[in-house]
Motif scaffolding. Structure first.
Motif, PDB file in Angstrom:
ATOM      1  N   LEU A  49       0.827  -1.208   0.000  1.00  0.00           N
ATOM      2  CA  LEU A  49       0.000   0.000   0.000  1.00  0.00           C
ATOM      3  C   LEU A  49       0.855   1.247   0.000  1.00  0.00           C
ATOM      4  O   LEU A  49       1.789   1.371   0.791  1.00  0.00           O
ATOM      5  CB  LEU A  49      -0.901   0.024   1.237  1.00  0.00           C
ATOM      6  N   GLU A  50       0.529   2.165  -0.890  1.00  0.00           N
ATOM      7  CA  GLU A  50       1.192   3.462  -0.860  1.00  0.00           C
ATOM      8  C   GLU A  50       0.147   4.555  -0.716  1.00  0.00           C
ATOM      9  O   GLU A  50      -1.058   4.326  -0.919  1.00  0.00           O
ATOM     10  CB  GLU A  50       2.053   3.682  -2.098  1.00  0.00           C
ATOM     11  N   HIS A  51       0.591   5.742  -0.336  1.00  0.00           N
ATOM     12  CA  HIS A  51      -0.352   6.840  -0.139  1.00  0.00           C
ATOM     13  C   HIS A  51       0.315   8.161  -0.461  1.00  0.00           C
ATOM     14  O   HIS A  51       1.495   8.204  -0.807  1.00  0.00           O
ATOM     15  CB  HIS A  51      -0.898   6.816   1.295  1.00  0.00           C
ATOM     16  N   HIS A  80      -4.669   3.485   9.369  1.00  0.00           N
ATOM     17  CA  HIS A  80      -4.517   2.853   8.060  1.00  0.00           C
ATOM     18  C   HIS A  80      -3.049   2.515   7.870  1.00  0.00           C
ATOM     19  O   HIS A  80      -2.192   3.373   8.007  1.00  0.00           O
ATOM     20  CB  HIS A  80      -4.997   3.782   6.945  1.00  0.00           C
ATOM     21  N   ILE A  91      -5.269  -4.221   7.681  1.00  0.00           N
ATOM     22  CA  ILE A  91      -4.897  -3.046   6.880  1.00  0.00           C
ATOM     23  C   ILE A  91      -5.418  -1.777   7.517  1.00  0.00           C
ATOM     24  O   ILE A  91      -4.729  -0.772   7.601  1.00  0.00           O
ATOM     25  CB  ILE A  91      -5.517  -3.083   5.460  1.00  0.00           C
ATOM     26  N   VAL A  92      -6.685  -1.825   7.929  1.00  0.00           N
ATOM     27  CA  VAL A  92      -7.328  -0.587   8.366  1.00  0.00           C
ATOM     28  C   VAL A  92      -8.220  -0.865   9.570  1.00  0.00           C
ATOM     29  O   VAL A  92      -8.802  -1.946   9.691  1.00  0.00           O
ATOM     30  CB  VAL A  92      -8.157   0.030   7.203  1.00  0.00           C
ATOM     31  N   ILE A 112     -15.680   4.220   6.547  1.00  0.00           N
ATOM     32  CA  ILE A 112     -14.934   3.299   5.681  1.00  0.00           C
ATOM     33  C   ILE A 112     -15.395   3.430   4.234  1.00  0.00           C
ATOM     34  O   ILE A 112     -14.589   3.338   3.311  1.00  0.00           O
ATOM     35  CB  ILE A 112     -15.019   1.828   6.193  1.00  0.00           C
ATOM     36  N   LEU A 115     -13.676   6.580   3.002  1.00  0.00           N
ATOM     37  CA  LEU A 115     -12.213   6.397   2.983  1.00  0.00           C
ATOM     38  C   LEU A 115     -11.784   5.630   1.729  1.00  0.00           C
ATOM     39  O   LEU A 115     -10.787   5.964   1.098  1.00  0.00           O
ATOM     40  CB  LEU A 115     -11.801   5.659   4.262  1.00  0.00           C
ATOM     41  N   ALA A 119      -9.786   8.786   0.100  1.00  0.00           N
ATOM     42  CA  ALA A 119      -8.465   8.938   0.718  1.00  0.00           C
ATOM     43  C   ALA A 119      -7.424   8.370  -0.256  1.00  0.00           C
ATOM     44  O   ALA A 119      -7.594   7.267  -0.776  1.00  0.00           O
ATOM     45  CB  ALA A 119      -8.411   8.217   2.062  1.00  0.00           C
ATOM     46  N   PHE A 121      -5.024   6.370  -1.192  1.00  0.00           N
ATOM     47  CA  PHE A 121      -4.244   5.140  -0.991  1.00  0.00           C
ATOM     48  C   PHE A 121      -4.336   4.321  -2.274  1.00  0.00           C
ATOM     49  O   PHE A 121      -5.361   4.353  -2.955  1.00  0.00           O
ATOM     50  CB  PHE A 121      -4.859   4.276   0.115  1.00  0.00           C
TER      51      PHE A 121
ATOM     52  N   PHE B   7       1.798   9.011  -8.674  1.00  0.00           N
ATOM     53  CA  PHE B   7       1.614   7.904  -7.740  1.00  0.00           C
ATOM     54  C   PHE B   7       1.202   6.633  -8.471  1.00  0.00           C
ATOM     55  O   PHE B   7       0.665   6.670  -9.579  1.00  0.00           O
ATOM     56  CB  PHE B   7       0.542   8.257  -6.701  1.00  0.00           C
ATOM     57  N   ARG B  11       3.524   6.410 -11.673  1.00  0.00           N
ATOM     58  CA  ARG B  11       4.941   6.542 -11.311  1.00  0.00           C
ATOM     59  C   ARG B  11       5.756   5.406 -11.915  1.00  0.00           C
ATOM     60  O   ARG B  11       6.843   5.624 -12.456  1.00  0.00           O
ATOM     61  CB  ARG B  11       5.100   6.572  -9.781  1.00  0.00           C
ATOM     62  N   PHE B  64      -8.551  17.746  -4.296  1.00  0.00           N
ATOM     63  CA  PHE B  64      -8.980  17.199  -5.581  1.00  0.00           C
ATOM     64  C   PHE B  64      -9.268  18.335  -6.553  1.00  0.00           C
ATOM     65  O   PHE B  64      -9.853  19.352  -6.184  1.00  0.00           O
ATOM     66  CB  PHE B  64     -10.223  16.330  -5.410  1.00  0.00           C
ATOM     67  N   MET B  83      -8.570   5.933  -6.245  1.00  0.00           N
ATOM     68  CA  MET B  83      -8.021   5.400  -4.999  1.00  0.00           C
ATOM     69  C   MET B  83      -8.534   3.984  -4.710  1.00  0.00           C
ATOM     70  O   MET B  83      -9.671   3.640  -5.042  1.00  0.00           O
ATOM     71  CB  MET B  83      -8.388   6.324  -3.836  1.00  0.00           C
ATOM     72  N   THR B  84      -7.706   3.189  -4.045  1.00  0.00           N
ATOM     73  CA  THR B  84      -8.071   1.810  -3.714  1.00  0.00           C
ATOM     74  C   THR B  84      -7.672   1.456  -2.285  1.00  0.00           C
ATOM     75  O   THR B  84      -7.162   0.370  -2.031  1.00  0.00           O
ATOM     76  CB  THR B  84      -7.413   0.820  -4.703  1.00  0.00           C
ATOM     77  N   GLY B  85      -7.908   2.384  -1.360  1.00  0.00           N
ATOM     78  CA  GLY B  85      -7.546   2.111   0.033  1.00  0.00           C
ATOM     79  C   GLY B  85      -8.624   1.341   0.767  1.00  0.00           C
ATOM     80  O   GLY B  85      -9.574   0.844   0.169  1.00  0.00           O
ATOM     81  N   GLY B  86      -8.463   1.263   2.065  1.00  0.00           N
ATOM     82  CA  GLY B  86      -9.452   0.632   2.935  1.00  0.00           C
ATOM     83  C   GLY B  86      -9.288  -0.869   3.034  1.00  0.00           C
ATOM     84  O   GLY B  86      -8.435  -1.454   2.412  1.00  0.00           O
TER      85      GLY B  86
END
Lengths: 156, 86
Positions: A49-51, A80, A91-92, A112, A115, A119, A121, B7, B11, B64, B83-86
């Motif tokens: 994971l990068e952010h 996170h 992860i979170v 969530i 996010l 967010a 990520f 990113f 990148r 944004f 984005m693909t977090g969580g």
């Protein structure tokens, strides 16, 4: 509202985080909890994971502030993790403390859902043979956020 | 000058996480203008910023932004995938 937002490589102690929120005050009646784990489907070995440092924290802060107002939260913790996380690793973590369960549970989903789409990520999948690929965003995540009926807490 | 950040797969494809861009003396370019300029820098840029190259999001000074948002000297402009977090 007591807010704690952390983006970190290291893990976290669920017990310690829960105890901290439970101790916020006598008016806390419940804590909503979501913990996301690295799912090992498709033979995955790990996620990397990068952010976007700085922007990540400020976007999460806005989401949490919005949740605090909308659901009357007493406290909220978002942790996170970033870096390389093997299958099964947490992860979170989202914890939302409120007077009653409805607010605590709804706020947890709200945080969530936003996010995941707001967010900055990005996840990269790593396989045992050393191959890797970036995870594509899912429309179902956008739909989950959209059901809250707003543009998004991060719109300025 | 504008600091440009890249990113995730952008990148990887471009082989760099950041670079500095000198803005023209006249006028205020939009994000789209800057993308058009970058596209002329070579095959990797063409691929990343091609119209059909996939969805790219951007942020100016960590907010944004849209393709028609103006970019000013001293801004931090970031390009990244959804984005693909969580």
């Amino acid at each position: 509202m007591l807010v704690d937002i952390r983006v970190q490589e290291e893990g976290f102690s669920l017990d310690a985080e829960l105890a901290r929120l439970a101790g916020v005050g006598l008016d806390v009646g419940g804590i909503g909890l979501f913990m996301g784990l690295v799912r090992g489907d498709g033979g995955l070995a790990a996620l990397v994971l990068e952010h976007y440092p700085g922007m990540t924290e400020s976007m999460i802060a806005r989401i949490v502030a919005q949740a605090g107002t909308r659901f009357g939260l007493l406290a909220c913790t978002v942790i996170h993790r970033v870096g390389r996380l093997p299958v099964g690793a947490p992860i979170v973590l989202v914890l939302c403390a409120a007077a009653h369960r409805g607010a605590a549970l709804e706020a947890t989903e709200f945080v969530i859902d936003w996010l995941k789409t707001q967010a900055p990520f990005w996840k990269r999948e790593e396989f045992p043979d050393g191959q890797g690929r970036w995870v594509a965003a899912r429309e179902s995540d956008e739909a989950a956020a959209a059901r809250w009926g707003m543009d998004g807490p991060t719109e300025s | 000058m504008v600091e440009i950040l890249y990113f995730a797969w952008l990148r990887d494809r471009l082989g760099r996480s950041r670079e500095t861009l000198v803005l023209p003396d006249d006028g205020v370019p939009s994000v789209r203008d800057i993308m058009d300029g970058l596209r002329r820098r070579g095959a990797a840029y063409e691929e990343v910023f091609a119209a059909g190259g996939g969805p790219i999001r951007c942020a100016i000074n960590q907010e944004f932004a849209a393709l028609d948002s103006p970019v000013h000297a001293g801004d931090e402009l970031a390009f990244f995938p959804p984005m693909t977090g969580g």
